[in-house]
Motif scaffolding. Sequence first.
Motif, PDB file in Angstrom:
ATOM      1  N   PRO A  96     -14.666 -23.140  20.337  1.00 16.79           N
ATOM      2  CA  PRO A  96     -15.217 -24.378  20.896  1.00 16.79           C
ATOM      3  C   PRO A  96     -15.959 -25.185  19.841  1.00 16.79           C
ATOM      4  O   PRO A  96     -16.455 -24.642  18.849  1.00 16.79           O
ATOM      5  CB  PRO A  96     -16.174 -23.876  21.978  1.00 16.79           C
ATOM      6  CG  PRO A  96     -16.510 -22.479  21.589  1.00 16.79           C
ATOM      7  CD  PRO A  96     -15.310 -21.931  20.891  1.00 16.79           C
ATOM      8  N   GLU A  97     -16.026 -26.466  20.070  1.00 10.58           N
ATOM      9  CA  GLU A  97     -16.777 -27.345  19.164  1.00 10.58           C
ATOM     10  C   GLU A  97     -18.271 -27.167  19.439  1.00 10.58           C
ATOM     11  O   GLU A  97     -18.730 -27.331  20.569  1.00 10.58           O
ATOM     12  CB  GLU A  97     -16.373 -28.803  19.373  1.00 10.58           C
ATOM     13  CG  GLU A  97     -17.083 -29.754  18.436  1.00 10.58           C
ATOM     14  CD  GLU A  97     -16.694 -31.207  18.681  1.00 10.58           C
ATOM     15  OE1 GLU A  97     -17.276 -32.091  18.017  1.00 10.58           O
ATOM     16  OE2 GLU A  97     -15.827 -31.455  19.542  1.00 10.58           O
ATOM     17  N   ILE A  98     -19.019 -26.831  18.403  1.00  9.40           N
ATOM     18  CA  ILE A  98     -20.455 -26.601  18.537  1.00  9.40           C
ATOM     19  C   ILE A  98     -21.202 -27.853  18.097  1.00  9.40           C
ATOM     20  O   ILE A  98     -20.949 -28.387  17.017  1.00  9.40           O
ATOM     21  CB  ILE A  98     -20.913 -25.405  17.671  1.00  9.40           C
ATOM     22  CG1 ILE A  98     -20.068 -24.158  17.974  1.00  9.40           C
ATOM     23  CG2 ILE A  98     -22.395 -25.130  17.894  1.00  9.40           C
ATOM     24  CD1 ILE A  98     -20.250 -23.581  19.332  1.00  9.40           C
ATOM     25  N   THR A  99     -22.114 -28.305  18.921  1.00 16.27           N
ATOM     26  CA  THR A  99     -22.942 -29.468  18.576  1.00 16.27           C
ATOM     27  C   THR A  99     -24.418 -29.093  18.713  1.00 16.27           C
ATOM     28  O   THR A  99     -24.758 -28.119  19.385  1.00 16.27           O
ATOM     29  CB  THR A  99     -22.627 -30.663  19.488  1.00 16.27           C
ATOM     30  OG1 THR A  99     -22.842 -30.278  20.856  1.00 16.27           O
ATOM     31  CG2 THR A  99     -21.183 -31.118  19.327  1.00 16.27           C
ATOM     32  N   THR A 100     -25.276 -29.884  18.075  1.00 18.45           N
ATOM     33  CA  THR A 100     -26.716 -29.632  18.142  1.00 18.45           C
ATOM     34  C   THR A 100     -27.232 -29.876  19.554  1.00 18.45           C
ATOM     35  O   THR A 100     -26.880 -30.872  20.200  1.00 18.45           O
ATOM     36  CB  THR A 100     -27.464 -30.521  17.139  1.00 18.45           C
ATOM     37  OG1 THR A 100     -27.106 -30.095  15.818  1.00 18.45           O
ATOM     38  CG2 THR A 100     -28.964 -30.399  17.298  1.00 18.45           C
ATOM     39  N   ARG A 101     -28.054 -28.964  20.028  1.00 17.57           N
ATOM     40  CA  ARG A 101     -28.647 -29.120  21.360  1.00 17.57           C
ATOM     41  C   ARG A 101     -29.561 -30.346  21.388  1.00 17.57           C
ATOM     42  O   ARG A 101     -30.286 -30.634  20.422  1.00 17.57           O
ATOM     43  CB  ARG A 101     -29.456 -27.862  21.712  1.00 17.57           C
ATOM     44  CG  ARG A 101     -30.160 -27.962  23.049  1.00 17.57           C
ATOM     45  CD  ARG A 101     -30.837 -26.675  23.430  1.00 17.57           C
ATOM     46  NE  ARG A 101     -31.694 -26.871  24.591  1.00 17.57           N
ATOM     47  CZ  ARG A 101     -32.003 -25.937  25.475  1.00 17.57           C
ATOM     48  NH1 ARG A 101     -31.522 -24.719  25.330  1.00 17.57           N
ATOM     49  NH2 ARG A 101     -32.794 -26.190  26.497  1.00 17.57           N
TER      50      ARG A 101
END
Length: 308
Positions: A96-101
């Motif tokens: 999955p694409e991980i992005t900053t919370r």
Amino acid sequence: MRKGAPRSRRTLGAALVVAALASAATACSGAGPDRAAPPSPASGRQAPKQGAAAPEPQVGKAEELRARKAARALAAKKWGLAEPPLEAPAPPVVKPEITTRKGFETRSEGVPPVFTTVPTKEKVVFLTIDDGSEKDPELLRMMDELKIPYSAFLSDYVVSDDYAYFSRMQKSQKGGVALHNHTLNHRYLPGLSYSQQKREICGMQDVIEKKFGKRPELFRPPYGNYNDDTLRVAKSCGIKAVPLWAAEAFPDRMEWREWDRDLHPGDIVLTHFRGEEDWKGSMADMVRRVMNVITAKGYAVAKLEDYV
């Protein structure tokens, strides 16, 4: 009539020779009145070689799953778990694409994402253990027998007295246990200059590569504290992502980041290498506590590196 007799005898002799040859061919082939010739192969298939052993029947996937489940049940009973750990689903084909919370951003763009939960709909969570202070051999046996994946985030100031323990940990499970970066000395990074942070983060990258053979791509800042310099330094020495945590496990309790005090798909669970000198229990007690909670809530533990 007398002139045709020799011709009849020659014809009869030729017929007898043909019949004898045909009988010999039948005998050589193994066929006869009491032994049928082997059937010809179906269209598109090769006939089996004479004398070849029949192929061994393959163990089906269902049987393999049952065997693994039975082994986990025995291990759960041995280690005192309320229920056997659940089997994690197969890892995603594409991570999955991980992005900053949201709320964890810094001003720089293109830095490693900071997150507490991996985006997934699967009922899986990820177990991570920090620092390396306690080196309990029982933990390695327990996690291997229960087939629970986990990731270690190491600080050199507490692992340097026994690198061999973490080498054993790295090889203690099928597929390996990943060893990641938690800085050299576990200092509060926002209070350090850029160059000081670089020594802490990139220095630990060098140690892990030298001692364990692989440069980590994951980094966890001590106490979960960081600033813009931290992420820029981390990127400069090969870090791709900064996983924090959504819940923390102790031998006697769980602590939660989220308001609902519950697990969610993809949550990262933090714990520490600690023993009875620091905790109300051992590492094995901690594993029992966290696994009883995870399993009771219907979750399996998956391998973080399969998703990040």
